[in-house]
Design a protein around this motif. Structure first.
Motif, PDB file in Angstrom:
ATOM      1  N   LEU A 411       0.818  -1.212   0.000  1.00 31.52           N
ATOM      2  CA  LEU A 411       0.000   0.000   0.000  1.00 31.52           C
ATOM      3  C   LEU A 411       0.852   1.263   0.000  1.00 31.52           C
ATOM      4  O   LEU A 411       0.371   2.332  -0.374  1.00 31.52           O
ATOM      5  CB  LEU A 411      -0.955   0.008   1.197  1.00 31.52           C
ATOM      6  CG  LEU A 411      -2.078  -1.036   1.174  1.00 31.52           C
ATOM      7  CD1 LEU A 411      -3.006  -0.848   2.359  1.00 31.52           C
ATOM      8  CD2 LEU A 411      -2.877  -0.980  -0.126  1.00 31.52           C
ATOM      9  N   ASN A 412       2.113   1.140   0.424  1.00 32.88           N
ATOM     10  CA  ASN A 412       3.010   2.295   0.393  1.00 32.88           C
ATOM     11  C   ASN A 412       3.424   2.668  -1.023  1.00 32.88           C
ATOM     12  O   ASN A 412       4.069   3.691  -1.224  1.00 32.88           O
ATOM     13  CB  ASN A 412       4.251   2.033   1.247  1.00 32.88           C
ATOM     14  CG  ASN A 412       3.952   2.090   2.727  1.00 32.88           C
ATOM     15  OD1 ASN A 412       2.920   2.616   3.141  1.00 32.88           O
ATOM     16  ND2 ASN A 412       4.829   1.541   3.545  1.00 32.88           N
ATOM     17  N   PHE A 413       3.075   1.824  -1.996  1.00 30.70           N
ATOM     18  CA  PHE A 413       3.339   2.159  -3.391  1.00 30.70           C
ATOM     19  C   PHE A 413       2.396   3.266  -3.890  1.00 30.70           C
ATOM     20  O   PHE A 413       2.639   3.873  -4.928  1.00 30.70           O
ATOM     21  CB  PHE A 413       3.173   0.938  -4.287  1.00 30.70           C
ATOM     22  CG  PHE A 413       4.304  -0.058  -4.175  1.00 30.70           C
ATOM     23  CD1 PHE A 413       5.344   0.128  -3.288  1.00 30.70           C
ATOM     24  CD2 PHE A 413       4.313  -1.193  -4.958  1.00 30.70           C
ATOM     25  CE1 PHE A 413       6.380  -0.783  -3.189  1.00 30.70           C
ATOM     26  CE2 PHE A 413       5.353  -2.116  -4.877  1.00 30.70           C
ATOM     27  CZ  PHE A 413       6.385  -1.902  -3.979  1.00 30.70           C
ATOM     28  N   LYS A 416      -1.432   8.128   0.130  1.00 31.60           N
ATOM     29  CA  LYS A 416      -2.322   7.783   1.243  1.00 31.60           C
ATOM     30  C   LYS A 416      -3.789   8.095   0.958  1.00 31.60           C
ATOM     31  O   LYS A 416      -4.681   7.422   1.483  1.00 31.60           O
ATOM     32  CB  LYS A 416      -1.871   8.515   2.507  1.00 31.60           C
ATOM     33  CG  LYS A 416      -0.559   7.988   3.075  1.00 31.60           C
ATOM     34  CD  LYS A 416      -0.194   8.689   4.365  1.00 31.60           C
ATOM     35  CE  LYS A 416       1.113   8.122   4.926  1.00 31.60           C
ATOM     36  NZ  LYS A 416       1.505   8.788   6.189  1.00 31.60           N
ATOM     37  N   ASN A 417      -4.055   9.119   0.143  1.00 31.88           N
ATOM     38  CA  ASN A 417      -5.440   9.491  -0.131  1.00 31.88           C
ATOM     39  C   ASN A 417      -5.985   8.879  -1.421  1.00 31.88           C
ATOM     40  O   ASN A 417      -7.052   9.273  -1.897  1.00 31.88           O
ATOM     41  CB  ASN A 417      -5.570  11.019  -0.193  1.00 31.88           C
ATOM     42  CG  ASN A 417      -4.730  11.618  -1.321  1.00 31.88           C
ATOM     43  OD1 ASN A 417      -3.849  10.957  -1.868  1.00 31.88           O
ATOM     44  ND2 ASN A 417      -5.000  12.865  -1.665  1.00 31.88           N
ATOM     45  N   SER A 418      -5.260   7.929  -2.004  1.00 29.64           N
ATOM     46  CA  SER A 418      -5.715   7.311  -3.249  1.00 29.64           C
ATOM     47  C   SER A 418      -6.921   6.413  -2.973  1.00 29.64           C
ATOM     48  O   SER A 418      -7.077   5.880  -1.869  1.00 29.64           O
ATOM     49  CB  SER A 418      -4.586   6.496  -3.883  1.00 29.64           C
ATOM     50  OG  SER A 418      -4.235   5.416  -3.045  1.00 29.64           O
ATOM     51  N   PHE A 694       6.865  13.819 -10.304  1.00 28.82           N
ATOM     52  CA  PHE A 694       5.498  14.331 -10.388  1.00 28.82           C
ATOM     53  C   PHE A 694       4.486  13.217 -10.613  1.00 28.82           C
ATOM     54  O   PHE A 694       3.280  13.475 -10.655  1.00 28.82           O
ATOM     55  CB  PHE A 694       5.401  15.364 -11.520  1.00 28.82           C
ATOM     56  CG  PHE A 694       6.200  16.607 -11.256  1.00 28.82           C
ATOM     57  CD1 PHE A 694       5.717  17.600 -10.430  1.00 28.82           C
ATOM     58  CD2 PHE A 694       7.460  16.766 -11.824  1.00 28.82           C
ATOM     59  CE1 PHE A 694       6.460  18.745 -10.177  1.00 28.82           C
ATOM     60  CE2 PHE A 694       8.209  17.911 -11.588  1.00 28.82           C
ATOM     61  CZ  PHE A 694       7.705  18.900 -10.749  1.00 28.82           C
ATOM     62  N   SER A 695       4.960  11.993 -10.748  1.00 26.90           N
ATOM     63  CA  SER A 695       4.057  10.855 -10.890  1.00 26.90           C
ATOM     64  C   SER A 695       3.305  10.628  -9.582  1.00 26.90           C
ATOM     65  O   SER A 695       3.779  10.971  -8.507  1.00 26.90           O
ATOM     66  CB  SER A 695       4.861   9.603 -11.260  1.00 26.90           C
ATOM     67  OG  SER A 695       4.068   8.436 -11.122  1.00 26.90           O
ATOM     68  N   GLY A 696       2.127  10.031  -9.683  1.00 29.94           N
ATOM     69  CA  GLY A 696       1.379   9.676  -8.477  1.00 29.94           C
ATOM     70  C   GLY A 696       1.751   8.311  -7.959  1.00 29.94           C
ATOM     71  O   GLY A 696       1.112   7.782  -7.040  1.00 29.94           O
TER      72      GLY A 696
END
Length: 735
Positions: A411-413, A416-418, A694-696
């Motif tokens: 999940l750290n990939f 946090k708000n995804s 700048f990637s998510g």
């Protein structure tokens, strides 16, 4: 070398045609490359754990699932059941879905006696914490993908999301999660990197080339080199039937900047040779200039390609398939890029107009030349100060390395708000775990016959589940024992209510999913929280100890599934890092020793190459960036990037030092000749990789950031630390 370049220049158009045909072949094979972040891609094919897992899949089918959770503030209602009943039927008809489990699918015609149905559901040991929460306010539909669905995860997940959006009222909160959802999101983010951020990096490189060279030749040739190198690399992937994933997608920016560096070094040497010729228009002048420039750069470019390929090739010792593939394909891409630099570049330079020469007249050139000269003079005049601060940086980096954590948390990939992180947090906080761990219990004799288990087997399974459910990070367990318990209770309720329509149906079908075909093996499915690898490891260790004590006679048990295999793989990460780094370091040291013919000179020359590696690992430790499956290759990348400029600097220094007893002037002359191309390649690479930040997608953010920091450390080592070392230790080369 002269004969080879002369032959290339005598057939420039034919040579370009051959290169273009080579690119067409690469494009043909590259079209077969697909995105695949499935768990199977990461697993070692022939390991005992993988063989055991394949046996599990054969006996019980896939452990993958998509869980659709619904939040019902008013609890379980008749209207809700009607909605999920329709949705489950529609989902089961969806291409790629093998079966859909929902509350109503486990019982016959529940709406005939809704209150009885509701009582059964809320007290069902099989449904509770899998299909409905303990408070009855969260329910779920569980989809089991077919083989086709597993293969086309992105399409399946998108189809499920669309169908849910169309069928579920907007006032009901919906959360979708599960291993295929994570894999589909990883695929989507990887595609975004290759489709958006790699072109952005390419564009940034073009802008900086325009700023530095102000020449069509100085832009067009490196641009074509970058594009061709990437195309050839993806062609190699197609030939080897490899896939793209969150690791191997990094091949493209790496090959892009490496090919750009070779182009800049050749271009700078060619430009300087033309200036010395005077006439920069005639073919004979261009031919002489190319011969001189290639005589100058061939050996350093060759050694750069060889040592950089060795640095990345060291990743092939990893037992993590994507990391191993990254090493293989970047190495092949580098060697192919060297081939292009020796064939395509001279042909293009010969055919295109001569590059413009900006000289020292431009303000930017004057500023850059002044900065490089000042940095060199500072390093030479204050050798002790320079080396002291280099040693201090080394010591601080070592302190950072001691704080480095070896840990992977999937999940750290993601940010946090995804949506995917929110879905996982909600489902695991209110319903069940989303990380499957399977425990297989085997016997030489059948323990399930005529619809019944042996009592002693059921007792052991229930004791095991009781032990597991006491574990902090185990949210639910499911087994044949749950189903049998439900069957017994529902049968009693049928008799009590004198129901004309039995409530049993799907339970018998579900029972088949927990027993193999010959009834000699059953499974207990554990649903754990999505954890960091270290916590997974501790949990699996505890379960292993329990199984070793309680299942050692007629019944034997073992743990399998993707999660345990990933944990085993995680345990090898640090070993892989050390092993790959040692191999890269050893090969590069050997190459340096062969050409420098001195242990002392080899050690001094390797210091600027070690600095970026130590600095980047220390940076990770201080800023809390874990060493995981996405960052394990960073040490080899740092070594591969750093060695390139060092080789060019040393070769130029040897040329300037020949016949001179002075040490200061050769270093300054070397900085003047190589400082600009080193600075140009470093700045372009730095800015290009910063774009990835700048990637998510966190793995790509870290990759861009860490590579940019590596480039900065390598630049500092080559234009400040290396000059101080060469003068301080009076280094001279006899080769």
């Amino acid at each position: 070398m002269n004969r080879f370049i002369a032959w290339i220049l005598s057939h420039p158009k034919g040579n370009i045609v051959i290169v273009c045909l080579f690119l067409l072949v690469s494009a043909y094979y590259g079209m077969s490359v697909r995105m695949d972040n499935s768990m199977e891609v990461w697993l070692p094919e022939h390991s005992p754990a993988m063989i055991q897992y394949q046996k599990f899949l054969k006996d019980f089918g896939s452990e993958e699932f998509i869980l659709i959770a619904f939040y019902m503030p008013e609890g379980l209602t008749r209207e809700y059941i009607l909605m999920t009943q329709r949705l489950a039927l529609l989902l089961e008809r969806e291409k790629g879905v093998a079966k859909a489990w929902s509350l109503d699918r486990n019982f016959d015609r529940p709406l005939k006696n809704f209150e009885l149905f509701k009582d059964v559901i809320l007290n069902s040991s099989f449904c509770r914490s899998m299909l409905i929460s303990k408070d009855g306010k969260v329910s779920a539909i569980i989809l089991v993908p077919s083989v086709e669905g597993v293969r086309n995860r992105i399409d399946l997940v998108e189809a499920v999301k669309k169908l849910v959006a169309d069928e579920v009222p907007p006032d009901i909160k919906v959360f979708i999660a599960g291993p295929p959802v994570i894999n589909a999101e990883l695929d989507r983010m990887s595609q975004e990197v290759s489709a958006i951020y790699s072109p952005m990096l390419f564009f940034v490189c073009l802008v900086l080339l325009l700023f530095f060279f102000r020449s069509i030749t100085g832009i067009a040739v490196p641009a074509f080199m970058m594009g061709s190198s990437m195309l050839i690399t993806i062609g190699w992937m197609g030939i080897f039937n490899a896939s793209l994933n969150i690791i191997t997608v990094a091949c493209f920016p790496l090959i892009m900047v490496i090919s750009l560096a070779y182009s800049i070094y050749v271009y700078s040497a060619y430009q300087n040779s033309l200036i010395q010729q005077g006439d920069r228009v005639s073919s004979s002048c261009k031919q002489r200039a190319l011969l001189i420039s290639y005589r100058t750069v061939f050996l350093p470019v060759f050694l750069s390609a060889f040592t950089t390929a060795a640095g990345f090739g060291s990743l092939m010792v990893s037992n993590i398939t994507p990391v191993r593939n990254l090493g293989l394909f970047v190495s092949l891409g580098i060697l192919s890029t060297f081939f292009l630099a020796m064939t395509f570049l001279p042909s293009m330079f010969f055919l295109l107009p001569s590059p413009a020469f900006s000289g020292n007249g431009g303000g930017g050139d004057k500023l850059l030349n002044g900065f490089i000269k000042y940095a060199g003079m500072f390093a030479i005049r204050r050798q002790k100060t320079t080396l002291f601060f280099a040693f201090l940086l080394f010591a601080l980096s070592v302190c950072g390395i001691l704080r480095l954590s070896v840990e992977t948390h999937i999940l750290n990939f993601f940010k946090k708000n995804s949506p995917i992180v929110r879905a996982y947090n909600f489902i695991e906080g209110s319903l069940t775990g989303l990380s499957p761990i399977e425990i297989v219990i085997e016997s030489k004799k059948k323990f399930f016959k005529n619809g019944t288990f042996k009592p002693e087997t059921l007792k052991k399974i229930k004791e095991l589940q009781k032990y597991l459910e006491q574990k902090k990070n185990v949210l639910s367990t499911h087994s044949a024992a749950n189903i049998i318990s439900d069957r017994t209770r529902i049968g009693f309720l049928d008799m009590l209510f004198v129901s004309k329509e039995p409530m049993l149906s799907g339970l018998d079908a579900a029972l088949k999913d927990f027993i193999n075909e010959n009834s000699t093996a059953t499974r207990v499915s554990v649903r754990a929280k999505t954890l960091a690898s270290e916590k997974y490891s501790a949990l699996i260790h505890d379960i292993d100890q329990y199984l070793a004590i309680h299942f050692r006679d007629e019944l034997r048990a073992y743990i399998t599934g993707v999660v345990p295999i990933i944990v085993n793989m995680q345990d090898c990460l640090l070993k892989n890092l050390i092993k790959s780094f040692c191999i890269a370091f050893g090969v590069i040291c050997l190459v340096f020793f062969i050409f420098l013919r001195s242990v002392k000179n080899t050690i001094i020359s390797m210091i600027p190459n070690i600095m970026p590696v130590i600095a980047i690992l220390g940076f990770m430790g201080f800023f809390g960036i874990n060493l995981d499956v996405a960052t394990v290759m960073i040490a080899s990348i740092a070594m591969g990037i750093a060695v390139d400029d060092t080789i060019h600097f040393i070769f130029r220094y040897k040329r300037e030092k020949t016949g001179s007893s002075d040490f200061v002037q050769p270093v300054l002359a070397t900085l003047e000749a190589t400082g600009k191309p080193i600075f140009h390649t470093s700045l372009i690479t730095f800015c290009g990789f910063i774009v990835l930040c700048f990637s998510g997608f966190k793995p790509m953010i870290y990759f861009g950031l860490l590579t940019a920091v590596t480039v900065f450390a390598a630049l500092t080592g080559d234009i400040i630390v290396l000059p101080a070392l060469l003068v301080r230790f009076k280094v001279k080369f006899d080769w």
